[in-house]
Design an enzyme around this catalytic site. Structure first.
Site, PDB file in Angstrom:
ATOM      1  N   LYS A  79     -12.969  -7.137 -11.987  1.00 44.80           N
ATOM      2  CA  LYS A  79     -13.104  -5.975 -11.103  1.00 44.80           C
ATOM      3  C   LYS A  79     -12.164  -4.865 -11.555  1.00 44.80           C
ATOM      4  O   LYS A  79     -11.232  -5.107 -12.329  1.00 44.80           O
ATOM      5  CB  LYS A  79     -12.785  -6.384  -9.667  1.00 44.80           C
ATOM      6  CG  LYS A  79     -11.392  -6.987  -9.512  1.00 44.80           C
ATOM      7  CD  LYS A  79     -11.222  -7.687  -8.177  1.00 44.80           C
ATOM      8  CE  LYS A  79      -9.814  -8.223  -8.069  1.00 44.80           C
ATOM      9  NZ  LYS A  79      -9.672  -9.217  -7.025  1.00 44.80           N
TER      10      LYS A  79
ATOM     11  N   TYR B  96      10.460  20.738 -14.152  1.00 46.68           N
ATOM     12  CA  TYR B  96      10.303  21.383 -12.840  1.00 46.68           C
ATOM     13  C   TYR B  96      11.534  21.159 -11.958  1.00 46.68           C
ATOM     14  O   TYR B  96      12.095  20.059 -11.929  1.00 46.68           O
ATOM     15  CB  TYR B  96       9.089  20.803 -12.110  1.00 46.68           C
ATOM     16  CG  TYR B  96       7.767  21.284 -12.668  1.00 46.68           C
ATOM     17  CD1 TYR B  96       7.454  22.642 -12.709  1.00 46.68           C
ATOM     18  CD2 TYR B  96       6.829  20.371 -13.139  1.00 46.68           C
ATOM     19  CE1 TYR B  96       6.241  23.071 -13.214  1.00 46.68           C
ATOM     20  CE2 TYR B  96       5.612  20.796 -13.647  1.00 46.68           C
ATOM     21  CZ  TYR B  96       5.320  22.151 -13.683  1.00 46.68           C
ATOM     22  OH  TYR B  96       4.128  22.580 -14.181  1.00 46.68           O
TER      23      TYR B  96
ATOM     24  N   MET C  56       2.207  16.584 -14.555  1.00 48.71           N
ATOM     25  CA  MET C  56       0.853  16.054 -14.447  1.00 48.71           C
ATOM     26  C   MET C  56       0.394  15.443 -15.781  1.00 48.71           C
ATOM     27  O   MET C  56      -0.161  14.352 -15.807  1.00 48.71           O
ATOM     28  CB  MET C  56      -0.119  17.174 -14.034  1.00 48.71           C
ATOM     29  CG  MET C  56      -1.520  16.655 -13.747  1.00 48.71           C
ATOM     30  SD  MET C  56      -2.698  17.963 -13.428  1.00 48.71           S
ATOM     31  CE  MET C  56      -2.179  18.574 -11.838  1.00 48.71           C
TER      32      MET C  56
HETATM   33  C1  LIG Z   1      -8.963 -10.290  -7.232  1.00 49.13           C
HETATM   34  C2  LIG Z   1      -9.370 -11.555  -6.691  1.00 49.13           C
HETATM   35  C3  LIG Z   1      -8.994 -12.765  -7.317  1.00 49.13           C
HETATM   36  C4  LIG Z   1      -8.060 -12.831  -8.493  1.00 49.13           C
HETATM   37  O1  LIG Z   1      -6.739 -12.702  -8.040  1.00 49.13           O
HETATM   38  P1  LIG Z   1      -5.490 -12.741  -9.040  1.00 49.13           P
HETATM   39  O2  LIG Z   1      -4.309 -12.764  -8.176  1.00 49.13           O
HETATM   40  O3  LIG Z   1      -5.584 -11.501  -9.847  1.00 49.13           O
HETATM   41  O4  LIG Z   1      -5.649 -13.959  -9.850  1.00 49.13           O
HETATM   42  C5  LIG Z   1      -9.511 -13.944  -6.820  1.00 49.13           C
HETATM   43  N1  LIG Z   1     -10.326 -13.927  -5.740  1.00 49.13           N
HETATM   44  C6  LIG Z   1     -10.683 -12.795  -5.106  1.00 49.13           C
HETATM   45  C7  LIG Z   1     -11.574 -12.877  -3.911  1.00 49.13           C
HETATM   46  C8  LIG Z   1     -10.212 -11.567  -5.546  1.00 49.13           C
HETATM   47  O5  LIG Z   1     -10.563 -10.459  -4.903  1.00 49.13           O
END
Ligand SMILES: *Cc1c(COP(=O)(O)O)cnc(C)c1O
Length: 815
Positions: free
Chosen positions: A484, A710, A759
């Site tokens: 993801k 800045y 930035m």
């Molecule tokens: C992101 C996620 C994981 C993985 O978690 P990590 O701590 O990165 O290993 C596992 N299960 C679900 C439902 C997640 O959303």
């Protein structure tokens, strides 16, 4: 290489099963992706602690491979021949050791903690005018790489250069038997792989075993070490920076504006060479190479001329973004048959575009007659289904009729002049040429022009980390990997592709869009969408994405869509909330959930899952155990009432480490793949995956009292050298990392970030660091590590990784 099956059987002590015991093989493979001519291939099904070559046999049978060395017979044997041995790696090593005995030309064996590959590449360059050299491709120096390298020898070669790397005791004996070097080089004994040895002398002595049968060993004089070696009889040809060390050769160094001048004093004469490097490693690597030339009694002027032409060795293949949506694989520094094979493998692994093009120069040092050579190259190119070939050079262009859709050019400039008419677009282009063809000009011309900040992703490190976690699982436990948020910021497709090769069981994404993108690009693994929105259900079904279902509302609306399309048994994943209180069914939904599921055949429960809230926190063990218990109860109710047999999974990365007893049938690996662990001990086994790099745009010196950036948030208390780097908070670098809390690394040294981060830029104090404009800067990677940054910024590694903006170019490489 050509060996008859009759010869192989006794060497590897195999029992033979199957079709025939006649025939010859001319190619050995351990990787299903690097097939040349299936018919003549002998495939060794190696079994690592984590990967198993036996799994690839059905696919190889499909592709027409007929000879296999295995330790277990597969079920389907399709008229192929199987050589059954107890240990396939040992069989590969025995075959290589046997094959080595068929050749009697000089062989240099190099071992040591650093520099092996560079010394090998440089020696190859220095000696190639006089010999047909066979050498280890890239850094093939392991228990597997060495035998494969040796099997690359053929009758036309008359010189060999091989490297040997070991990580623990008793490994060198095997490599010695395979390489049998007549000349040894011990590059140095550093701290790499220290954990595999009790102490440095044990490590040194283990390395020395490579030279058991060598006539001479070249190394830097080291008194303690030589005392250990008192009994060994090889000639020792040593060097030292100290005149009174009594080494065979005394070397002095003198740094100048153009590089370093090295002077060698040897047998009452001396010799000076100038090299364009000033770092210690390059100097020592050069010395080892010159020692070989001195040992061979090369004339002084030849040594000077050849050494002056040494060049930096590019050790890895990089994928870069090219113009018009092309991907470039830059291998513009070498051209020989072995490395062409590796580059084509790499091209095949990438599978970025369907169309593949190669730009190829004349090929040197094959050890084959020219016509033979280009026929073989043509076979290789055809086997790899290359669509277009551009040949550059008088020799190769004379053979262009052997290649598919080939156009020939006499020189690199000739090609560059016509480049705009060649229509490069939507394809992967391998640029591969000998150094003197200056193909870097072609790479520059084809490269997409973006700013100089890149996030480099080490694909080997990803494989290593995946394998580490695999090794923690019971053999039957499946693995889902979370990709993801663009692979935690590291790149979605490229990583998914790698995971597909490693045969993980599922991929996990957060949103449907992410999954659709992966499917569109050709990922075939099943993908679970963790937070599917009802509006995306239609698109998910079209793209065969599997939803996590966490509410009655979601379940009903998904079933309704399936009913309208008359789809049955669509795989879904039921999520229970066991304490995270984010998404999921609870006990009080159970009756309704069961009622709905009993009354539909539209869905099939492929898996049941829950998510742990604090698997990384040892102080919350009790809470986690409670979550696991609740998951056990809830999932069991579903399973027994519905009489189903789904996969169950609850562990994320730190769950795998801390609660291994709750593996059920699958785990969900996330952050660990990207090299981060909450456990210090485990962290040591993980490799850094992402390195964020930029360059110095400008350097200036300011006086005491002057300010930077800045709001004048940094004021110099004395004369200060300031470098500006083109990366800022819009690229994902938190402003909190400024004000001298954070630093970047230049030349291996820390340069604190001064004042406010802008930035698109930030400024660092580099007063005590030797550096120049255009030089590379590391924003994070080995140092500072993401983990360190996260701690200092009071956040977590996940946030640092996923914050790096999409405008930062991702470059993927393999060592
Ligand atoms: C992101 C996620 C994981 C993985 O978690 P990590 O701590 O990165 O290993 C596992 N299960 C679900 C439902 C997640 O959303």
């Amino acid at each position: 290489m050509t060996i008859s099956i009759q010869n192989i059987i006794p060497v590897i002590h195999a029992t033979i099963h199957g079709h025939t015991n006649e025939g010859v093989v001319n190619h050995v493979s351990i990787d299903s992706r690097s097939l040349l001519n299936a018919e003549g291939t002998l495939f060794f099904a190696l079994k690592g602690s984590r990967n198993n070559g036996h799994h690839y046999i059905p696919q190889l049978l499909e592709q027409g491979v007929r000879f296999f060395v295995v330790s277990e017979m597969p079920q389907d044997t399709k008229n192929a021949t199987f050589f059954v041995v107890s240990d396939t790696l040992e069989a590969l090593q025995k075959l290589a050791a046997y094959y080595r005995t068929l050749f009697s030309f000089p062989v240099i064996g190099i071992t040591g903690s650093n520099g092996k590959t560079i010394i090998k590449e440089w020696l190859n360059f220095l000696l190639s005018p006089d010999y047909n050299i066979v050498r280890s491709p890239k850094s093939y120096n392991s228990q597997v790489g060495v035998p494969l390298s040796i099997l690359g020898m053929n009758e036309m070669h008359n010189f060999g250069i091989f490297e040997a790397g070991i990580s623990t005791v008793n490994e060198m004996d095997k490599l010695e038997e395979i390489i049998r070097p007549s000349i040894g080089i011990l590059s140095n004994i550093g701290s790499a792989h220290d954990e595999g040895f009790e102490n440095t002398s044990q490590k040194a002595l283990e390395k020395w075993k490579l030279f058991k049968h060598s006539e001479v060993v070249i190394f830097k004089k080291d008194k303690t070490f030589e005392n250990l070696l008192a009994l060994n009889t090889q000639e020792k040809f040593t060097w030292s920076f100290e005149k009174n060390d009594n080494a065979s050769v005394w070397v002095t160094t003198h740094e100048s504006s153009v590089g370093t001048e090295l002077t060698f004093y040897h047998q009452n004469s001396n010799l000076s060479v100038i090299i364009p490097f000033t770092d210690k490693a390059s100097i020592e690597n050069t010395i080892h190479c010159v020692m070989v030339l001195l040992y061979f009694k090369y004339p002084v002027d030849t040594i000077q001329k050849r050494v002056a032409a040494l060049y930096p060795v590019e050790m890895r293949l990089k994928v870069k973004n090219g113009v018009n949506n092309t991907s470039l694989i830059d291998d513009s520094y070498s051209s020989d048959y072995q490395s062409l094979k590796i580059a084509l493998d790499f091209l095949e692994h990438q599978k970025l575009h369907t169309n593949k093009t190669i730009i190829l120069s004349d090929i040197y040092q094959s050890g084959l007659p020219v016509t033979d050579l280009y026929h073989r190259v043509s076979q290789l190119i055809i086997a790899n289904k290359i669509n277009r070939v551009f040949t550059i050079g008088e020799v190769i262009s004379g053979y262009k009729h052997l290649f598919p859709n080939a156009i020939g050019f006499s020189s690199t400039n000739d090609f560059l002049n016509q480049m705009e008419h060649l229509h490069f677009q939507n394809e992967t282009i391998l640029v591969k040429g000998a150094r003197d063809f200056q193909f870097e000009k072609i790479v520059t011309a084809l490269e997409e022009k973006t700013h100089e900040t890149v996030l480099e992703i080490n694909l080997n490190a990803l494989s290593n980390n995946l394998n580490y976690f695999k090794s923690k699982l019971k053999p039957q436990t499946k693995m889902m990997v979370m990709v993801k948020a663009f692979g935690y910021g590291n790149g979605g497709f490229e990583i998914a592709k790698l995971l597909e090769h490693h045969k993980v069981d599922y991929l996990g994404v957060a949103f449907a869009d992410e999954g659709i993108e992966l499917k569109t690009l050709g990922i075939e693994l099943p993908i679970i969408v963790m937070n599917p929105e009802s509006t995306a259900f239609e698109a998910m079904i079209q793209n065969k994405l599997e939803p996590e279902i966490y509410s009655i509302r979601g379940l009903q609306s998904f079933i309704k869509i399936l009913e309208s399309k008359e789809i049955y048994h669509y795989p879904i994943h039921i999520k229970f909330d066991t304490g995270m209180h984010r998404l999921g069914f609870e006990q009080n939904n159970m009756l309704e959930l069961l009622a709905i599921l009993k009354n539909t055949s539209c869905v099939k429960i492929a898996s049941i899952l829950s998510h742990l809230a604090c698997s990384d926190d040892r102080n919350e063990t009790e809470f986690t155990l409670h979550q696991i218990q609740l998951f056990e109860n809830l999932s069991t109710q579903l399973i027994t009432t519905l009489q189903i047999n789904p996969i169950r999974h609850i562990l994320n990365s730190s769950g795998i480490s801390n609660f291994p007893e709750a593996q059920y049938n699958m785990v969900r690996l996330g952050v660990g793949l990207y090299g981060i662990s909450s456990n210090e001990e485990e962290q040591k086994y993980l490799e850094n995956v992402g390195t964020l790099k930029s360059i110095i745009s400008q350097i200036r010196t300011i006086e005491a009292g002057e300010s930077v950036g800045y709001n004048r948030r940094f004021k110099a208390s004395s004369k200060t050298k300031i470098a500006t780097i083109p990366i800022g908070y819009a690229d994902g670098i938190s402003r909190h990392w400024g004000y001298e809390r954070g630093y970047v690394t230049i030349n291996g040294k820390k340069a604190p970030i001064v004042g406010s981060i802008c930035m698109d830029m930030l400024m660092v104090n580099c007063t005590n660091i030797e550096c120049k404009e255009g030089q590379e800067v590391v924003i994070f990677g080995e140092n500072p590590s993401i983990k360190y940054m996260a701690k200092e910024l009071q956040t977590i590694s996940y946030e640092i990784m996923t914050s790096i903006s999409k405008r930062v170019k991702r470059v993927f490489y393999r060592e």
